[in-house]
Design a protein around this motif. Sequence first.
Motif, PDB file in Angstrom:
ATOM      1  N   ASP A  62       0.959  -1.159   0.014  1.00  0.00           N
ATOM      2  CA  ASP A  62      -0.005   0.165   0.155  1.00  0.00           C
ATOM      3  C   ASP A  62       0.756   1.110  -0.038  1.00  0.00           C
ATOM      4  OD1 ASP A  62      -2.096  -1.569   0.203  1.00  0.00           O
ATOM      5  OD2 ASP A  62      -2.431  -1.391   2.325  1.00  0.00           O
ATOM      6  N   PHE A  63       2.121   1.090   0.296  1.00  0.00           N
ATOM      7  CA  PHE A  63       2.964   2.331   0.318  1.00  0.00           C
ATOM      8  C   PHE A  63       4.170   1.960  -0.807  1.00  0.00           C
ATOM      9  CE2 PHE A  63       0.779   2.141   4.539  1.00  0.00           C
ATOM     10  CZ  PHE A  63       0.219   3.087   4.556  1.00  0.00           C
ATOM     11  N   PRO A  64       3.986   1.990  -2.065  1.00  0.00           N
ATOM     12  CA  PRO A  64       5.263   1.827  -2.704  1.00  0.00           C
ATOM     13  C   PRO A  64       6.233   2.649  -2.565  1.00  0.00           C
ATOM     14  CG  PRO A  64       3.150   2.568  -4.109  1.00  0.00           C
ATOM     15  CD  PRO A  64       2.768   2.265  -2.667  1.00  0.00           C
ATOM     16  N   GLY A  65       7.487   2.273  -2.389  1.00  0.00           N
ATOM     17  CA  GLY A  65       8.604   3.168  -2.428  1.00  0.00           C
ATOM     18  C   GLY A  65       8.873   3.583  -1.004  1.00  0.00           C
ATOM     19  N   VAL A  66       8.052   3.264   0.011  1.00  0.00           N
ATOM     20  CA  VAL A  66       8.266   3.830   1.495  1.00  0.00           C
ATOM     21  C   VAL A  66       8.847   2.601   2.074  1.00  0.00           C
ATOM     22  CG1 VAL A  66       7.212   4.704   3.338  1.00  0.00           C
ATOM     23  CG2 VAL A  66       6.423   5.098   0.927  1.00  0.00           C
ATOM     24  N   VAL A  67      10.088   2.810   2.914  1.00  0.00           N
ATOM     25  CA  VAL A  67      10.745   1.752   3.478  1.00  0.00           C
ATOM     26  C   VAL A  67      11.169   2.274   5.172  1.00  0.00           C
ATOM     27  CG1 VAL A  67      11.721   0.767   1.515  1.00  0.00           C
ATOM     28  CG2 VAL A  67      12.947   2.611   2.804  1.00  0.00           C
ATOM     29  N   TYR A  68      11.492   1.355   5.998  1.00  0.00           N
ATOM     30  CA  TYR A  68      11.761   1.668   6.954  1.00  0.00           C
ATOM     31  C   TYR A  68      13.381   1.237   7.051  1.00  0.00           C
ATOM     32  CZ  TYR A  68      11.330  -3.006   8.710  1.00  0.00           C
ATOM     33  OH  TYR A  68      11.238  -4.479   8.929  1.00  0.00           O
ATOM     34  N   GLU A  69      14.008   2.032   8.165  1.00  0.00           N
ATOM     35  CA  GLU A  69      15.750   1.753   7.964  1.00  0.00           C
ATOM     36  C   GLU A  69      15.961   1.608   9.599  1.00  0.00           C
ATOM     37  OE1 GLU A  69      18.447   3.745   4.795  1.00  0.00           O
ATOM     38  OE2 GLU A  69      16.554   5.305   5.485  1.00  0.00           O
TER      39      GLU A  69
END
Length: 375
Positions: free
Chosen positions: A135-142
Amino acid sequence: MQRKFKVFIFASILIFFLLILRIFSLQIIKGDYYFRLSDNNRIRVLRLHAPRGLIHDRNGELLVENEPSYTVSVLPFEFEPTQENILAVARLVDMPPESISAKVETRKVNDYTPIPIKRRVPLRLVHRLGEQSADFPGVVYEVEPMRLYPYNELACHIIGYTGEISAPELREMYKLGRRAGDIVGKQGIEKIYDSKLRGRDGASYLEVRANGEVIGPARDKQEIPPIAGAELFLTIDLWTQAMAESVFAWVEKGVLIAMDPTTGEILASVSKPNFDLNIFSAPVSSGTWEKLSDRKTHPMFNRVTQGNYPPASTIKLVTGAIALQERIINKHSFQEQPCTGSIWYGDREFFCWLRRGHGALDFLDAMATSCDVYF
């Protein structure tokens, strides 16, 4: 019919030959290029942040450490900054859409470097992002190591603090490899030794589907582990520093320094007023920043290294040492006239700090009472 058949055969051979040439061009001549394009669509590269080096006192006691923290970022080559996507991220991290748009526009380094959107996000948000990544393409967590100062305001002006690199700092340090969104030292030891403390980042490779859903680690790519920054050992003694802080707790403005006179090493250094270093481990609110930048108290002003002061009674150590070395006096020498509270020199009257006077003193007593008239 025979002529048409020959034309057909010739056309078929020509088409076949052209197909062979095209395949040769795609797989041999441009094979590496298309392989990289394929990998970029299939593999997501995430930076593994190197932990900053630890800071110790002279005896190895830990003054500054790290703790893991989660940062939500966007990948430029996957994230399309449409209004719908911006609003989705804004609701996810509870930020104004305008702030997110500004970060995406101004902090882009290249298509494959993540752009930090919000640091120190709660674990529940990370779980949601992991479960609903499609649902959040291109959104990541680091996972990003952040500074932790276990003694809060102790030696705050010496240690300093870290923060996200500003535009002027980026222009100055771009050639050193700093990028938009990096955490750098802002003050004190953290700033002076930033290049030593920061370490070297690593990388991990994740396999993703076309919709951005993470499948798992890429099996044909080996993770590059990060290299931690160098550890620093200060001349500060934790016990002496804590004692100096407690003795100086009642002072509103001032400086206290404990130095080893044989080496010049600083054992403790206090500048008041001070501040809690852990304030800068999270976004600073406007109210907190107003207190830190108060024009009357200047808590962030290091009075030890930035203040200008007359030498005052410390010069008595110099003049006294010279007089002893030149045998003008000895430790039991008295002055010709006792201290009555002032002394005339030329056409000026100089006053002692004790207006009633110290009376007759030898050198040792004059040093102990810091008599202005004697010196």
